[in-house]
Each structure stands twice: as structure tokens, then as C-alpha cells.
Design a protein around this motif. Structure first.
Motif, PDB file in Angstrom:
ATOM      1  N   LEU A 139       0.851  -1.183   0.000  1.00 36.50           N
ATOM      2  CA  LEU A 139       0.000   0.000   0.000  1.00 36.50           C
ATOM      3  C   LEU A 139       0.885   1.230   0.000  1.00 36.50           C
ATOM      4  CD1 LEU A 139      -2.585  -1.053   2.753  1.00 36.50           C
ATOM      5  CD2 LEU A 139      -2.739  -1.398   0.291  1.00 36.50           C
ATOM      6  N   ASP A 140       0.987   1.860  -1.150  1.00 37.45           N
ATOM      7  CA  ASP A 140       1.790   3.070  -1.279  1.00 37.45           C
ATOM      8  C   ASP A 140       3.196   2.892  -0.715  1.00 37.45           C
ATOM      9  OD1 ASP A 140      -0.074   4.655  -2.625  1.00 37.45           O
ATOM     10  OD2 ASP A 140      -1.031   5.308  -0.768  1.00 37.45           O
TER      11      ASP A 140
ATOM     12  N   ASN B 148      -7.094   5.448   5.327  1.00 39.38           N
ATOM     13  CA  ASN B 148      -7.705   4.921   4.110  1.00 39.38           C
ATOM     14  C   ASN B 148      -7.831   5.961   3.005  1.00 39.38           C
ATOM     15  OD1 ASN B 148      -7.961   2.356   5.216  1.00 39.38           O
ATOM     16  ND2 ASN B 148      -9.987   2.782   6.036  1.00 39.38           N
TER      17      ASN B 148
ATOM     18  N   ILE C 202      -4.543   6.196   0.900  1.00 40.72           N
ATOM     19  CA  ILE C 202      -4.058   5.046   0.132  1.00 40.72           C
ATOM     20  C   ILE C 202      -4.441   5.254  -1.327  1.00 40.72           C
ATOM     21  CG2 ILE C 202      -4.240   2.546  -0.211  1.00 40.72           C
ATOM     22  CD1 ILE C 202      -4.931   2.338   2.803  1.00 40.72           C
TER      23      ILE C 202
ATOM     24  N   VAL D 271      -2.766   0.221  -4.498  1.00 44.41           N
ATOM     25  CA  VAL D 271      -2.909  -1.030  -3.753  1.00 44.41           C
ATOM     26  C   VAL D 271      -2.385  -2.167  -4.622  1.00 44.41           C
ATOM     27  CG1 VAL D 271      -4.526  -2.654  -2.721  1.00 44.41           C
ATOM     28  CG2 VAL D 271      -4.952  -0.201  -2.543  1.00 44.41           C
TER      29      VAL D 271
ATOM     30  N   ASN E 138      -2.122  -6.205  -4.211  1.00 47.44           N
ATOM     31  CA  ASN E 138      -2.566  -7.283  -3.338  1.00 47.44           C
ATOM     32  C   ASN E 138      -2.061  -8.621  -3.886  1.00 47.44           C
ATOM     33  OD1 ASN E 138      -3.899  -9.152  -1.744  1.00 47.44           O
ATOM     34  ND2 ASN E 138      -5.772  -7.932  -1.647  1.00 47.44           N
TER      35      ASN E 138
END
Length: 179
Positions: free
Chosen positions: A136-137, A165, A168, A171, A173
Motif C-alpha cells: 500500500l503506497d 484509508n 491510500i 494497492v 494485493n
């Protein structure tokens, strides 16, 4: 013994005690229901593919965490208002003041609102959930908690990162490969 024979201060204390016991009972009941639902989801998820099952459990844990937090706050606020009402505090005026204060905070707390709205979209779009391996970032690690305002990520060195949140932007994943 008649209620009229009980002193007013004892009646007040009993009413407040009933409110507190009811609030605690409701909170415990909701926790039991959530626990049973998670148990059923775990049992059902074992019938599907391993990756789909893990994803379902991860998303369920995230939604359960948010629901749990929301229910706790709703019960607490309702209980406080009811107890104050029993104590003779004008709750109508209190609610009006709270509404005005809420509007002022809404204007002043735009980043908070942005964080909460982003948190809602993160959960419902299933961008990531508890247990996912993410980037995340630039913060890489495993998701430990997803709240409406903040996401917690533990990196490989053991540092727990708190990411708002609303901040962000990117993302990655790794847990959703082949989705």
C-alpha cells in the motif's frame, strides 16, 4: 413490596442498572451471533477452492471487524443518552447540540470523512482484507486490521503501520493472484 415504597434514588439507580445490563447483554448477544456466523462461514468455505475460501474468510473477518466496531459505538452512544435521560438531562437539547457539533466537525474534519468513505469502498470493493499480503503506497506487509478510517499493515521487520484509508492511492494485493 410496591415500587412506591422504594425511595426515588433507589428507583433511579435500578432503572440505570437495567439500562446498563441491557446494553451489555445486547453487546454480548451480538458478539455471539457474529462468532456463530463466522463459524458457519468457515465451515462453508471449506467446500470451495482453497484460494476462494481464504478470500471469503478474509473478507468476512474484515466486515465483521467493522460491524463489531459500529455496533459497539451505537450501543454505547444509545446507552449514554438513555442514562443521561434518566438522570434528568434534556437529551433533546443534547442531540441538537451534538447535531450542530457534528456539522461543524464535518466541515473541519473533511479528511476524516474522506478516510471513512474510502474505508467503506475498500471493504465493499474487496480491494484487500485481513490476512492479505499487500503493498500500500510503498508499505509492504500483511494486513492486520481494516477499519473504516485506518488500515493496519505489519511489515517484514515487525513494524505496524497505520495507513489512513483516504491516503491510500495505490494497492498491490499479492493474495488476489488469479482472481
Amino acid at each position: 413490596m410496591e415500587l412506591g415504597a422504594i425511595p426515588d434514588s433507589l428507583q433511579l439507580a435500578l432503572r440505570i442498572l437495567v439500562i446498563l445490563v441491557a446494553a451489555i447483554g445486547l453487546r454480548i448477544a451480538l458478539k455471539i451471533v457474529a462468532s456463530r456466523l463466522m463459524g458457519r462461514l468457515k465451515a462453508q468455505s471449506q467446500n470451495g477452492s482453497a484460494q476462494a475460501s481464504e478470500r471469503l474468510l478474509s473478507r468476512s473477518a474484515t466486515i465483521a471487524s467493522i460491524t463489531n466496531n459500529t455496533a459497539t459505538w451505537a450501543i454505547a452512544i444509545t446507552t449514554i443518552v438513555m442514562v443521561l435521560s434518566e438522570l434528568g438531562v434534556d437529551t433533546g437539547a443534547l442531540i441538537a447540540v451534538t447535531t450542530i457539533l457534528g456539522a461543524a466537525l464535518g466541515f473541519g474534519g473533511q479528511t476524516l470523512v474522506k478516510d471513512v468513505i474510502s474505508g467503506i469502498f475498500i471493504v465493499f470493493e474487496d480491494q484487500f482484507g485481513v490476512g492479505d499480503q499487500v503493498n500500500l503506497d510503498g508499505v509492504t506487509g500483511k494486513i492486520e486490521a481494516v477499519g473504516l478510517r485506518v488500515t493496519q499493515v505489519r511489515d517484514a521487520e515487525g513494524t505496524l503501520w497505520y495507513l489512513r484509508n483516504g491516503e491510500i492511492l495505490k494497492v498491490g494485493n499479492a493474495s488476489q493472484r488469479g482472481k
